[in-house]
Write an enzyme that holds these catalytic residues in place. Structure first.
Site, PDB file in Angstrom:
ATOM      1  N   GLU A 113       0.855  -1.192   0.000  1.00  0.00           N
ATOM      2  CA  GLU A 113       0.000   0.000   0.000  1.00  0.00           C
ATOM      3  C   GLU A 113       0.885   1.234   0.000  1.00  0.00           C
ATOM      4  OE1 GLU A 113      -2.363  -0.221   3.563  1.00  0.00           O
ATOM      5  OE2 GLU A 113      -2.945  -2.283   3.135  1.00  0.00           O
ATOM      6  N   LYS A 115       1.960   4.776   1.723  1.00  0.00           N
ATOM      7  CA  LYS A 115       1.903   5.341   3.065  1.00  0.00           C
ATOM      8  C   LYS A 115       1.357   6.758   2.902  1.00  0.00           C
ATOM      9  CE  LYS A 115       4.577   5.538   7.281  1.00  0.00           C
ATOM     10  NZ  LYS A 115       4.166   6.851   7.763  1.00  0.00           N
ATOM     11  N   ASP A 117       0.267  10.412   3.846  1.00  0.00           N
ATOM     12  CA  ASP A 117       0.915  11.343   4.757  1.00  0.00           C
ATOM     13  C   ASP A 117      -0.109  12.299   5.356  1.00  0.00           C
ATOM     14  OD1 ASP A 117       2.824  12.671   6.120  1.00  0.00           O
ATOM     15  OD2 ASP A 117       3.645  13.739   4.390  1.00  0.00           O
ATOM     16  N   GLU A 173      -6.187   7.331   7.383  1.00  0.00           N
ATOM     17  CA  GLU A 173      -5.409   8.559   7.430  1.00  0.00           C
ATOM     18  C   GLU A 173      -6.255   9.708   6.890  1.00  0.00           C
ATOM     19  OE1 GLU A 173      -2.503   7.780   8.734  1.00  0.00           O
ATOM     20  OE2 GLU A 173      -1.158   9.454   8.315  1.00  0.00           O
ATOM     21  N   TYR A 225      -7.166   2.033   5.859  1.00  0.00           N
ATOM     22  CA  TYR A 225      -6.153   1.025   5.545  1.00  0.00           C
ATOM     23  C   TYR A 225      -6.083  -0.149   6.529  1.00  0.00           C
ATOM     24  CZ  TYR A 225      -3.614   4.116   8.739  1.00  0.00           C
ATOM     25  OH  TYR A 225      -3.249   4.893   9.803  1.00  0.00           O
ATOM     26  N   LYS A 312      10.263   4.075   3.634  1.00  0.00           N
ATOM     27  CA  LYS A 312      10.048   5.509   3.406  1.00  0.00           C
ATOM     28  C   LYS A 312      10.876   6.000   2.234  1.00  0.00           C
ATOM     29  CE  LYS A 312       9.237   7.972   7.124  1.00  0.00           C
ATOM     30  NZ  LYS A 312       8.356   8.764   7.902  1.00  0.00           N
ATOM     31  N   CYS A 406      12.791  48.446   2.963  1.00  0.00           N
ATOM     32  CA  CYS A 406      11.810  47.801   2.089  1.00  0.00           C
ATOM     33  C   CYS A 406      12.242  47.901   0.628  1.00  0.00           C
ATOM     34  CB  CYS A 406      10.456  48.481   2.295  1.00  0.00           C
ATOM     35  SG  CYS A 406       9.203  47.885   1.164  1.00  0.00           S
ATOM     36  N   CYS A 409       9.502  50.466  -1.075  1.00  0.00           N
ATOM     37  CA  CYS A 409       9.314  51.874  -0.713  1.00  0.00           C
ATOM     38  C   CYS A 409      10.478  52.419   0.115  1.00  0.00           C
ATOM     39  CB  CYS A 409       7.996  52.042   0.043  1.00  0.00           C
ATOM     40  SG  CYS A 409       8.068  51.385   1.714  1.00  0.00           S
ATOM     41  N   CYS A 424       7.594  45.791   6.691  1.00  0.00           N
ATOM     42  CA  CYS A 424       7.717  47.169   6.243  1.00  0.00           C
ATOM     43  C   CYS A 424       6.607  47.938   6.951  1.00  0.00           C
ATOM     44  CB  CYS A 424       7.541  47.263   4.731  1.00  0.00           C
ATOM     45  SG  CYS A 424       7.255  48.963   4.203  1.00  0.00           S
ATOM     46  N   CYS A 430       3.388  52.094   0.903  1.00  0.00           N
ATOM     47  CA  CYS A 430       4.140  51.037   0.228  1.00  0.00           C
ATOM     48  C   CYS A 430       3.226  50.342  -0.796  1.00  0.00           C
ATOM     49  CB  CYS A 430       4.654  50.058   1.288  1.00  0.00           C
ATOM     50  SG  CYS A 430       5.629  48.723   0.612  1.00  0.00           S
TER      51      CYS A 430
END
Ligand code: IVH
Length: 667
Positions: A113, A115, A117, A173, A225, A312, A406, A409, A424, A430
């Site tokens: 199967e 996995k 997440d 899951e 699962y 994994k 910034c 500006c 900023c 800005c």
């Protein structure tokens, strides 16, 4: 329609809607249009309102959640939730296979199967109905999140057919698909909320929200699962999962019954590459021995079964050159550093940019222009820089200095205490901040003014709008003079701006873009303060007594109203006719009859839904809470009120109100 006809129709509609939910959310093969679906749902909601005696907690109409805030109670798992042994290496996987063959011989099947997440969940069903949904917790006991999980349309509330065991648990899951995750984060960015780092965090955060009506609006999905219980139809994992698919569960198509370690390796190699095309994140493959008899022979260690292992995938990484670092300015003034990279192919796409998060991250890695950096595509959509190859650093390289002003500006940047980002502070001057604020103000969930981002750019660049109040003084003539605008489109824009004057106060408040005031908070504030003057005059102490308003939000609100420019802006919007108080109808109904009273609601009611009762309590100055404590004034109990709540009320001598008594109190 008489009562028995209504009952029949309600049952029919519930069945039909759940069937369409299954087609849409589990099989991804809808048979009717969204419109036709909405018609069915609306008919059901209308009938359920008219005939509340047919209330059923399992009605698909209730999958919208409830806004009763709740603390999660904990519950012990009937069967502990084990985790899986992990490996990243083929060699260890082959060792796993050898160990197994030593105990049970060569004649057995594996099930391979993906996995998934996300966040593990255990669902228990009794007599075909979902009873509890519990998180993994410490494996022995977890949080009961049933109400939140009931909002996930792909999870059946009532099982299909009749061939299921009367009592079993099924585990899976909960996750958020990749595209939905991107959209969710865009919406969050739009409302000034912190984006989630990856879909897994978003899913687990969502599951713990204490208000299921917010959960219902998040795109959660669930793959199952593992099934456990007595009286399962088969003595093997794969066959039972295929059966569970017939009961309405979303069992992914990717599971495969295979034989021998070579087929295991083929499965892994196939998905290592193809996983990029999946609509959800997977971080590996799970290999399980199929037969329960074999599983029992192999047994468990303290933490994990000996009959299963997770292989994994390593997050895909590669090295590339760092060319430069740009700085983007968001609507709230937050500065985000973005790395420009030597283009490189990674997990199916060419990567040219990567995120660097903030100044601390740059300092921590000591990233420098000209470095060879290692980038990684984990669960995140935008790749990130995870390491620097210091051995390849040019001799003349210089430490990178975070900008002090910034880029748009040139104002000196600030960094607020406890926050990672630089800001900023030039909110009013800005350009990206101004344009971002206007875009937020006109967005669909705020003022819903029909103008594209390019139009805002155009209007701003031509000097026609400098803030949101300027929208209301625009004329058709001014707009027609812009490129791409004809008489009709100019008229439409003006009309759309005009209609926004009717948008209710709570959305106006959201549209102002006060930091940390998203849609839900705006709604809460509008309901509580009723108009802007009350809100702007509120002090810190008053603000933080409101449910869900904490220190951060309270400070941000005060800061906003302390700025005279914001006050001028609001006054101009007021003059333009924008709504700064809740509607007169709502205002007229208001009273202080329940002031200083704390009321807990439990059960179902004949005349009002729980949400409506909650609104009524607030409307009359009362406070609604989730659990009965010594500070509760009344327990408002309807049919099927929770026995624990009733008992507690009795023990604490808290008066119990019926629906009728409550109505009398407020009229
Ligand atoms: S089986 C006793 N199958 O991975 C068997 N778990 O690291 C227990 N997971 O807690 C789990 N996909 O949350 C199994 N196809 C899959 C899975 C899976 C994801 C998660 C699950 C578990 C964790 C263990």
């Amino acid at each position: 329609m008489n009562k028995s006809e209504a009952q029949k129709r309600i049952q029919e509609l519930r069945k039909q809607i759940e069937h369409h939910n299954y087609l849409y959310y589990v099989l991804s093969k809808p048979e009717i249009s969204d419109f036709a679906y909405d018609l069915l749902m609306n008919e059901l909601i209308t009938l359920e309102k008219k005939f509340p005696e047919f209330y059923d907690a399992f009605s698909p109409s209730l999958r919208v959640g409830s806004d009763v805030n709740r603390d999660f109670t904990q519950m012990a798992h009937r069967y502990p939730m084990l985790s899986l042994d992990n490996t990243y290496s083929e060699e260890e996987l082959r060792d796993f296979d050898k160990r197994i063959r030593k105990i049970i011989g060569d004649d057995f099947d594996y099930v391979a199967e993906l996995k998934y997440d996300g966040v593990a969940i255990s669902l228990s069903y009794e007599q075909g109905r979902l009873k509890h949904a519990v998180t993994r917790g410490d494996g022995e006991k977890g949080d009961v999140v049933t109400e939140n999980v009931m909002t996930i349309r792909s999870i059946p509330l009532i099982l299909h057919g009749s061939e299921y065991p009367s009592n079993f648990e099924i585990r899976g899951e909960i996750f958020i698909p990749k595209d939905d995750f991107t959209r969710l984060n865009e919406q969050r960015a739009e409302s000034g909320e912190e984006p989630f780092a990856n879909p897994r965090n978003a899913a687990s955060g969502t599951l713990k929200i204490r208000n299921s009506s917010i959960v219902a609006r998040r795109p959660l999905d669930c793959f199952l699962y593992h099934i456990i219980g007595e009286g399962l139809p088969y003595e093997s994992h794969y066959e039972n999962l295929l059966e569970a698919r017939k009961w309405g569960f979303k069992i992914p198509d990717f599971i495969k019954k295979i034989h021998g370690i070579e087929e295991v390796m083929e499965f892994i190699i196939f998905w290592e590459d193809k996983r990029k095309n999946l609509s959800f994140n997977t971080d590996g493959v799970v290999i399980k021995v199929n037969s329960y008899l074999h599983q029992r022979q192999l047994g468990n260690t303290a933490k994990s079964p000996r009959w299963a292992i997770a292989y994994k995938f390593t997050a895909e990484q590669c090295a590339t050159g760092l060319l430069s670092i740009d700085f983007q300015v968001g609507r709230t003034g937050a500065i985000t550093p973005v790395a420009n990279l030597e283009p490189v192919f990674l997990s199916g796409t060419t990567v040219k940019r990567a995120s660097l998060h903030n100044a601390d991250q740059i300092l921590l890695l000591d990233v420098r222009i000209g470095d060879i950096v290692i980038i990684e595509k984990g669960g995140e959509i935008i790749p990130k820089i995870v390491a620097v190859d210091y051995t390849k650093r040019p001799d003349d390289s210089q430490p990178f200095r975070f900008i002090e002003s910034c880029p748009e500006c040139h104002s000196t940047l600030i960094r607020r205490e406890g926050e990672a980002a630089h800001y900023c502070p030039n909110e009013s001057g800005c350009p990206p901040q101004i344009k971002g604020r206007i875009a937020h103000f006109i967005s669909r969930n705020a003022m819903d003014i029909g103008a594209a981002e390019a139009t805002i750019d155009l209007l701003f660049n031509k000097g026609l709008i400098k803030n949101v109040a300027d929208l209301y003084t625009l004329t058709e003539n001014q707009i027609i003079q812009l490129d791409r605008f004809a008489e009709k489109s100019a008229k439409n824009l003006i009309e759309s701006i005009h209609s926004s004057r009717k948008v209710p106060f709570e959305r106006v408040l959201f549209g102002l873009g006060i930091r940390h005031v998203g849609e839900t908070v705006a709604k809460k504030l509008a309901k509580h303060f009723r108009n802007l003057d009350n809100l702007s005059g509120a002090g810190y102490e008053q603000l933080i007594t409101i449910e869900e308003i904490g220190d951060k939000i309270a400070k941000s609100i005060i800061e906003y109203f302390n700025d005279p420019q914001n006050i001028t802006l609001i006054n101009r919007l007021k003059e333009a006719g924008v709504q700064f108080s809740i509607s007169q109808a709502e205002e007229a109904a208001r009273s202080e009859k329940l002031s200083d009273l704390t009321i807990v609601i439990s059960g179902t009611f004949r005349n009002y839904s729980r949400d409506e009762l909650k609104d009524l309590i607030a409307l009359h100055g009362g406070k609604n809470t989730g659990s009965v404590t010594s500070s509760t004034s009344y327990l408002l109990a309807g049919d099927n009120a929770g026995p624990a709540k009733l008992e507690k009320a009795q023990a604490l001598k808290i008066p119990v109100l019926s629906e009728d008594e409550f109505i009398k109190m407020i009229t």
